[in-house]
Design an enzyme around this catalytic site. Structure first.
Site, short mmCIF file in Angstrom:
data_model
loop_
_atom_site.label_atom_id
_atom_site.label_comp_id
_atom_site.label_asym_id
_atom_site.label_seq_id
_atom_site.Cartn_x
_atom_site.Cartn_y
_atom_site.Cartn_z
N HIS A 168 0.85 -1.18 0.00
CA HIS A 168 0.00 0.00 0.00
C HIS A 168 0.89 1.23 0.00
CE1 HIS A 168 -2.89 2.96 1.56
NE2 HIS A 168 -3.88 2.11 1.30
N ASP A 249 2.54 -4.39 8.14
CA ASP A 249 1.30 -3.67 7.88
C ASP A 249 0.16 -4.68 7.97
OD1 ASP A 249 -0.92 -2.37 6.89
OD2 ASP A 249 -0.02 -1.82 4.97
N GLN A 252 -5.08 -5.42 6.81
CA GLN A 252 -6.01 -6.37 6.19
C GLN A 252 -5.99 -7.74 6.87
OE1 GLN A 252 -8.19 -5.52 3.97
NE2 GLN A 252 -7.41 -3.50 3.44
N LYS A 275 -11.03 -0.26 9.84
CA LYS A 275 -11.14 -1.51 9.06
C LYS A 275 -11.54 -2.69 9.94
CE LYS A 275 -8.13 -0.58 5.09
NZ LYS A 275 -7.86 0.86 5.23
N CYS A 414 -4.63 2.31 -3.82
CA CYS A 414 -3.38 2.80 -3.22
C CYS A 414 -2.21 1.85 -3.46
CB CYS A 414 -3.55 3.07 -1.72
SG CYS A 414 -4.70 4.42 -1.37
#
Length: 472
Positions: A168, A249, A252, A275, A414
């Site tokens: 991202h 990261d 997700q 999220k 992104c």
């Protein structure tokens, strides 16, 4: 060159297709009755009901878009919020609103207790050793920028940062800025041969004794794959600088599966509340204690200080050192409520259910001709699929799906470098689901997708609906 006018075609599309595109009517009661039937297989009874069971907790889903029942398939961009999260945030402002850590009065005490309790909830949720390892930020983007600015300040000219082409932009641009500022080398792990994940052989080439940071996705927001972290850590152990740090990261992954930072054996992890059924405006950084203690402040102001004089200042211990100014108090407390909500269901249960949805979604899309699916067909970690339909721009596809109440996302998500590597420079259409989605919504999405594809096939054969742009 002739171009299609969206507005004109939308009217034509609705006129010829509208009568046949009926929204689901009475499906919930039908499904509930089926769930109760003894003929259900044990696997389906355990997995399928979750979306129906929790759906009533999300008021935003109970609406129509232009007379069509909303089918929200954009949770990869932001999740919807359950009532308890909305109620907790509102209750803070109605009953406990005060600045934290700065007052002895009752409201300040209650606000501080709720804020710090939210920190404990985050720590427990990802299995941090101490709540002091959790730093509240405005989101995952700010958390990565914090690490790039503060940990990055320890890096020296010629040191290397390794990321992947899958990242991202939030896990790319901060490292570009740091590398430019400090004359560091920013290196990239490329895609593997089938473009479903990173190439571990290329990782071996990119990682060297000068590598002091590996910043990598946990689950891709486009490919839906999980990074092969164990294999990367073996390469790092063999080739990287002994003090190389790993930032993950996890935007997700944290909302969709159990995450244990102790098992991951990393140094930093970032995630965003919005999220994971929480509010916008807050996220968190987890860092190993010794890493956080070694890092200088990245913003100055109130709250992050120990002693201040006109000549110099000393600074608080983490996490306060990195939380300058008034923090997002209400949002952090609501994040704690979101974690309570997820814990009440169980992250293992959520992951199993969403894996069921992912298999159904991939199977449905892969069975249709002219569709390119990005990422692995098998071993997809989340119910998220980016794809393109031959001959239809992703933005057009998403636009016409929206006319039928189906919310998807079109663009680069992104990840412009990744889309370039996928030979999809114009972007892709992405469908991303969460625990409140249902198998029937996937069926409805596929039905509407078929109709849109049929419409564009018909329109391309009918030259009469094409007009020059200056004639519109």
């Amino acid at each position: 060159e002739k171009m299609i006018s969206r507005i004109w075609i939308m009217c034509w599309f609705m006129a010829i297709m509208g009568m046949s595109l009926n929204p689901l009517i009475g499906q919930k009661s039908l499904i509930e009755s089926r769930i109760e039937a003894s003929s259900r297989s044990s696997e389906t009874v355990l997995v399928e009901p979750l979306g129906h069971r929790v759906r009533g907790e999300f008021p935003v889903l109970d609406q129509e878009i232009d007379g069509k029942a909303l089918v929200y398939l954009d949770s990869g961009a932001t999740s919807q919020k359950p009532r308890r999260v909305l109620d907790v945030e509102r209750a803070y402002y109605e009953y406990d609103n005060a600045n934290v850590h700065r007052g002895a009065h009752t409201l300040a005490t209650r606000a501080t207790e709720a804020y710090e309790n939210a920190r404990i909830k985050v720590a427990n949720f990802i299995h941090a050793k101490e709540a002091s390892e959790i730093v509240f930020t405005r989101g995952a983007t700010e958390a990565i920028n914090l690490v790039a600015a503060s940990f990055g300040d320890q890096l020296e000219k010629g040191d290397e940062i390794v990321i992947s082409v899958i990242e991202h932009h939030a896990n790319l641009v901060p490292w570009q800025l740091l590398a430019s500022r400090k004359n560091l080398n920013l290196k990239f792990i490329r895609l593997n041969a089938d473009k479903s994940n990173i190439d571990l052989l290329d990782a071996e080439k990119q990682i060297s004794e000068k590598t002091k940071m590996l910043a990598i996705f946990h689950v891709s927001n486009v490919l839906g794959c999980r990074v092969p972290l164990d294999d990367l850590q073996k390469i790092l152990k063999a080739k990287a600088h002994p003090d190389c740090a790993i930032l993950l990261d996890a935007c997700q992954s944290v909302p969709h599966m159990p995450v244990n930072v102790q098992d991951l054996n990393i140094d930093f992890l970032v995630a965003s509340a919005h999220k994971m059924c929480g509010p916008m405006g807050v996220g968190f950084l987890w860092g190993k204690a010794h890493r956080l203690h070694s890092m200088a402040p990245w913003q100055g102001g109130g709250e992050m200080i120990d002693q201040v004089s006109l000549e110099k200042s000393t600074f608080a211990l983490p996490p306060a050192r990195f939380e300058a100014g008034t923090p997002p108090v209400a949002q952090a407390i609501a994040l704690g409520a979101a974690i309570d909500f997820l814990n009440d269901i169980g992250m293992k249960t959520i992951h199993e259910y969403e894996q069921h949805l992912a298999r159904k979604l991939v199977q449905g899309l892969s069975s249709r001709s002219g569709i390119t699916i990005y990422g692995p067909l098998l071993q997809r970690e989340v119910a998220l699929v980016a794809f393109n339909v031959q001959g239809i721009h992703a933005s057009d596809l998403s636009f016409f799906l929206d006319q039928e109440g189906v919310a998807t996302r079109a663009g680069h998500h992104c990840t412009q470098p990744l889309h370039h590597a996928l030979d999809a420079d114009s972007g892709s259409c992405r469908v991303s689901l969460a625990l409140y989605n249902t198998p029937e919504e996937i069926d409805l999405f596929l039905e509407k997708l078929d109709h849109v594809i049929e419409f564009f096939s018909a329109s391309s054969a009918d030259a009469s609906i094409l007009q020059p742009l200056d004639a519109i």
